[in-house]
Scaffold this motif. Structure first.
Motif, PDB file in Angstrom:
ATOM      1  N   ALA A 153     -38.823  79.427  -9.527  1.00 49.96           N
ATOM      2  CA  ALA A 153     -39.629  80.540 -10.044  1.00 49.96           C
ATOM      3  C   ALA A 153     -39.357  80.755 -11.524  1.00 49.96           C
ATOM      4  CB  ALA A 153     -39.331  81.816  -9.258  1.00 49.96           C
ATOM      5  N   ASN A 154     -38.117  80.615 -11.939  1.00 52.57           N
ATOM      6  CA  ASN A 154     -37.769  80.802 -13.348  1.00 52.57           C
ATOM      7  C   ASN A 154     -38.404  79.733 -14.236  1.00 52.57           C
ATOM      8  OD1 ASN A 154     -36.201  83.037 -12.723  1.00 52.57           O
ATOM      9  ND2 ASN A 154     -34.297  81.859 -12.571  1.00 52.57           N
ATOM     10  N   LEU A 155     -38.694  78.566 -13.650  1.00 51.04           N
ATOM     11  CA  LEU A 155     -39.361  77.498 -14.394  1.00 51.04           C
ATOM     12  C   LEU A 155     -40.883  77.586 -14.292  1.00 51.04           C
ATOM     13  CD1 LEU A 155     -37.133  74.395 -13.524  1.00 51.04           C
ATOM     14  CD2 LEU A 155     -37.236  75.623 -15.696  1.00 51.04           C
ATOM     15  N   GLY A 156     -41.365  78.585 -13.572  1.00 48.14           N
ATOM     16  CA  GLY A 156     -42.806  78.698 -13.383  1.00 48.14           C
ATOM     17  C   GLY A 156     -43.348  77.666 -12.426  1.00 48.14           C
ATOM     18  N   ILE A 157     -42.497  77.206 -11.490  1.00 50.11           N
ATOM     19  CA  ILE A 157     -42.908  76.224 -10.489  1.00 50.11           C
ATOM     20  C   ILE A 157     -43.133  76.958  -9.172  1.00 50.11           C
ATOM     21  CG2 ILE A 157     -42.199  74.203  -9.147  1.00 50.11           C
ATOM     22  CD1 ILE A 157     -40.516  73.370 -11.604  1.00 50.11           C
ATOM     23  N   ARG A 158     -44.324  76.831  -8.625  1.00 50.45           N
ATOM     24  CA  ARG A 158     -44.633  77.452  -7.339  1.00 50.45           C
ATOM     25  C   ARG A 158     -44.072  76.582  -6.225  1.00 50.45           C
ATOM     26  NH1 ARG A 158     -50.772  77.713  -4.967  1.00 50.45           N
ATOM     27  NH2 ARG A 158     -50.444  79.159  -3.213  1.00 50.45           N
ATOM     28  N   TYR A 159     -43.296  77.202  -5.334  1.00 46.27           N
ATOM     29  CA  TYR A 159     -42.637  76.453  -4.261  1.00 46.27           C
ATOM     30  C   TYR A 159     -43.154  76.926  -2.913  1.00 46.27           C
ATOM     31  CZ  TYR A 159     -38.944  74.553  -1.273  1.00 46.27           C
ATOM     32  OH  TYR A 159     -38.260  73.890  -0.292  1.00 46.27           O
ATOM     33  N   LEU A 160     -43.677  75.981  -2.110  1.00 45.23           N
ATOM     34  CA  LEU A 160     -44.265  76.313  -0.816  1.00 45.23           C
ATOM     35  C   LEU A 160     -43.584  75.541   0.302  1.00 45.23           C
ATOM     36  CD1 LEU A 160     -48.091  76.083  -1.702  1.00 45.23           C
ATOM     37  CD2 LEU A 160     -46.645  78.139  -1.686  1.00 45.23           C
ATOM     38  N   ASN A 161     -43.315  76.224   1.415  1.00 41.22           N
ATOM     39  CA  ASN A 161     -42.803  75.558   2.610  1.00 41.22           C
ATOM     40  C   ASN A 161     -43.962  75.309   3.573  1.00 41.22           C
ATOM     41  OD1 ASN A 161     -40.223  77.632   1.903  1.00 41.22           O
ATOM     42  ND2 ASN A 161     -39.730  75.496   2.292  1.00 41.22           N
ATOM     43  N   ARG A 162     -44.677  74.240   3.321  1.00 41.07           N
ATOM     44  CA  ARG A 162     -45.841  73.858   4.117  1.00 41.07           C
ATOM     45  C   ARG A 162     -45.886  72.343   4.235  1.00 41.07           C
ATOM     46  NH1 ARG A 162     -47.167  78.177   6.996  1.00 41.07           N
ATOM     47  NH2 ARG A 162     -47.401  80.020   5.696  1.00 41.07           N
ATOM     48  N   VAL A 202     -38.272  67.117  -6.738  1.00 40.82           N
ATOM     49  CA  VAL A 202     -37.627  68.124  -7.594  1.00 40.82           C
ATOM     50  C   VAL A 202     -37.515  67.627  -9.030  1.00 40.82           C
ATOM     51  CG1 VAL A 202     -35.428  69.296  -8.041  1.00 40.82           C
ATOM     52  CG2 VAL A 202     -36.401  69.291  -5.734  1.00 40.82           C
ATOM     53  N   GLN A 203     -37.073  66.390  -9.208  1.00 41.35           N
ATOM     54  CA  GLN A 203     -36.950  65.828 -10.552  1.00 41.35           C
ATOM     55  C   GLN A 203     -38.305  65.748 -11.246  1.00 41.35           C
ATOM     56  OE1 GLN A 203     -34.522  64.747 -12.596  1.00 41.35           O
ATOM     57  NE2 GLN A 203     -32.827  65.294 -11.261  1.00 41.35           N
ATOM     58  N   ALA A 204     -39.337  65.379 -10.483  1.00 41.31           N
ATOM     59  CA  ALA A 204     -40.669  65.272 -11.072  1.00 41.31           C
ATOM     60  C   ALA A 204     -41.167  66.639 -11.532  1.00 41.31           C
ATOM     61  CB  ALA A 204     -41.641  64.667 -10.065  1.00 41.31           C
ATOM     62  N   ALA A 205     -40.966  67.663 -10.706  1.00 39.97           N
ATOM     63  CA  ALA A 205     -41.414  69.004 -11.073  1.00 39.97           C
ATOM     64  C   ALA A 205     -40.750  69.470 -12.359  1.00 39.97           C
ATOM     65  CB  ALA A 205     -41.113  69.977  -9.935  1.00 39.97           C
ATOM     66  N   GLU A 206     -39.465  69.218 -12.482  1.00 36.25           N
ATOM     67  CA  GLU A 206     -38.736  69.648 -13.679  1.00 36.25           C
ATOM     68  C   GLU A 206     -39.152  68.834 -14.905  1.00 36.25           C
ATOM     69  OE1 GLU A 206     -34.741  71.198 -11.331  1.00 36.25           O
ATOM     70  OE2 GLU A 206     -34.740  69.220 -12.289  1.00 36.25           O
ATOM     71  N   ALA A 207     -39.404  67.531 -14.719  1.00 40.43           N
ATOM     72  CA  ALA A 207     -39.841  66.703 -15.846  1.00 40.43           C
ATOM     73  C   ALA A 207     -41.221  67.129 -16.331  1.00 40.43           C
ATOM     74  CB  ALA A 207     -39.852  65.226 -15.431  1.00 40.43           C
ATOM     75  N   ILE A 208     -42.108  67.449 -15.397  1.00 43.11           N
ATOM     76  CA  ILE A 208     -43.445  67.920 -15.770  1.00 43.11           C
ATOM     77  C   ILE A 208     -43.349  69.218 -16.558  1.00 43.11           C
ATOM     78  CG2 ILE A 208     -45.596  68.888 -14.856  1.00 43.11           C
ATOM     79  CD1 ILE A 208     -45.349  66.863 -12.549  1.00 43.11           C
TER      80      ILE A 208
END
Length: 305
Positions: free
Chosen positions: A67-76, A13-19
């Motif tokens: 979604a608001n950050l434009g991060i695609r989230y998948l449960n896979r 989660v932290q990495a996605a937000e930092a990117i």
């Protein structure tokens, strides 16, 4: 730039937000191997005691945060990584394939089970996921007979909650015969054992487990225990099987440098699955603590971007 992050714990989660902070236009995909929104595993003990609800364990509370950050989230679940000289692909368990330029592996660890018959029987669980917490919480009533197999880090996370529930707790320390052996000196372990025994916990430091029988009965070579619940907390192993064939160096975890990079170009690692140099000792270790995972993720994300 396409970023794929496998694992939605604190590091992922932290990495996605930092990117996203550094690269507003990049394609960021965060993949979670568990259902639901990303949660903090270290919140499980507080769920067991009722101090927080499952919603309180969520890492990000605002609806639509990713979604608001434009991060695609998948449960896979990731099943295979194909690494190339310039990026690669990730195969998911639903047959989908994700392309990446930069890949973060933040998949943490999974519990290891003791090599005895009966670990898959009803009433036998690990203490690692939200699903586990639901099963345990349903059984945790004052007077419930709970046997915990293992006395290391995983057991320590849940032990205090089990004591506070009023359950009749038995802790099987196993062959090492010492509570939290990897985290404490023998003197420190003895202090903790006395505290547990003072709370009415039966700490078993001798004997070998032979099997678990139907009806939730644990049989040792020197005694047996009937229980309402048996919790297996006998250690963890890093989730890295999907990296086989990539060339990534794996020891106790994925070996990384001080930029969180693995030995394969474009592949980074963070959190409990990463093994790096401990600046205070010089040793190469897996530092399985949530604050470390959070910083790992931030640093990895910034370097990936």
């Amino acid at each position: 730039m396409k970023y794929v992050l496998i694992g939605a714990g604190p590091a992922g989660v932290q990495a996605a937000e930092a990117i996203r902070q550094e690269d507003p236009a990049g394609e960021v995909t965060l993949v979670s191997g568990e259902p639901g929104e990303p949660y903090a595993r270290m919140a499980i003990p507080y769920i067991l005691t009722g101090r927080i609800t499952e919603a309180g364990a969520l890492q990000r509370k605002s609806p639509g945060h990713f979604a608001n950050l434009g991060i695609r989230y998948l449960n896979r679940k990731a099943v295979k990584v194909h690494a190339g000289a310039q990026g690669g692909t990730v195969d998911l368990d639903d047959g989908a394939v994700l392309d990446y330029d930069r890949l973060l592996v933040a998949t943490g660890s999974s519990p290891t089970l003791p090599p005895v018959p009966g670990t898959g029987l009803p009433g036998v669980v690990t203490c690692w996921t939200l699903d586990d917490a639901r099963v345990i919480a349903a059984k945790l009533k004052p007077g419930a007979r709970v046997v915990m197999v293992g006395a290391g880090f995983v057991a320590g996370v849940c032990m205090k909650s089990l004591v506070e529930s009023g359950a009749q707790l038995t802790v099987i320390a196993g062959r090492v015969g010492q509570i939290l052996r990897s985290m404490m000196t023998p003197a420190g372990s003895a202090i903790l054992q006395r505290w547990l025994e003072g709370k009415g916990v039966n700490v078993v430091t001798k004997g070998r487990i032979e099997r678990i029988e139907p009806g939730t009965r644990l049989v040792m070579d020197n005694q047996s225990f009937d229980a309402d619940l048996i919790i297996l907390a006998t250690g963890v192993r890093p989730n890295v099987a999907f990296l086989e064939g990539t060339g990534a160096e794996i020891d106790q975890g994925i070996v990384i440098n001080d930029r969180m990079q693995s030995t394969v170009p474009g592949i980074y690692a963070a959190g409990d699955v990463a093994q790096g140099r401990d600046f205070s000792t010089g040793e190469w270790v897996v530092h399985a603590l949530q604050p470390t995972a959070t910083e790992h993720g931030r640093v990895a994300g910034l370097n990936m971007a």
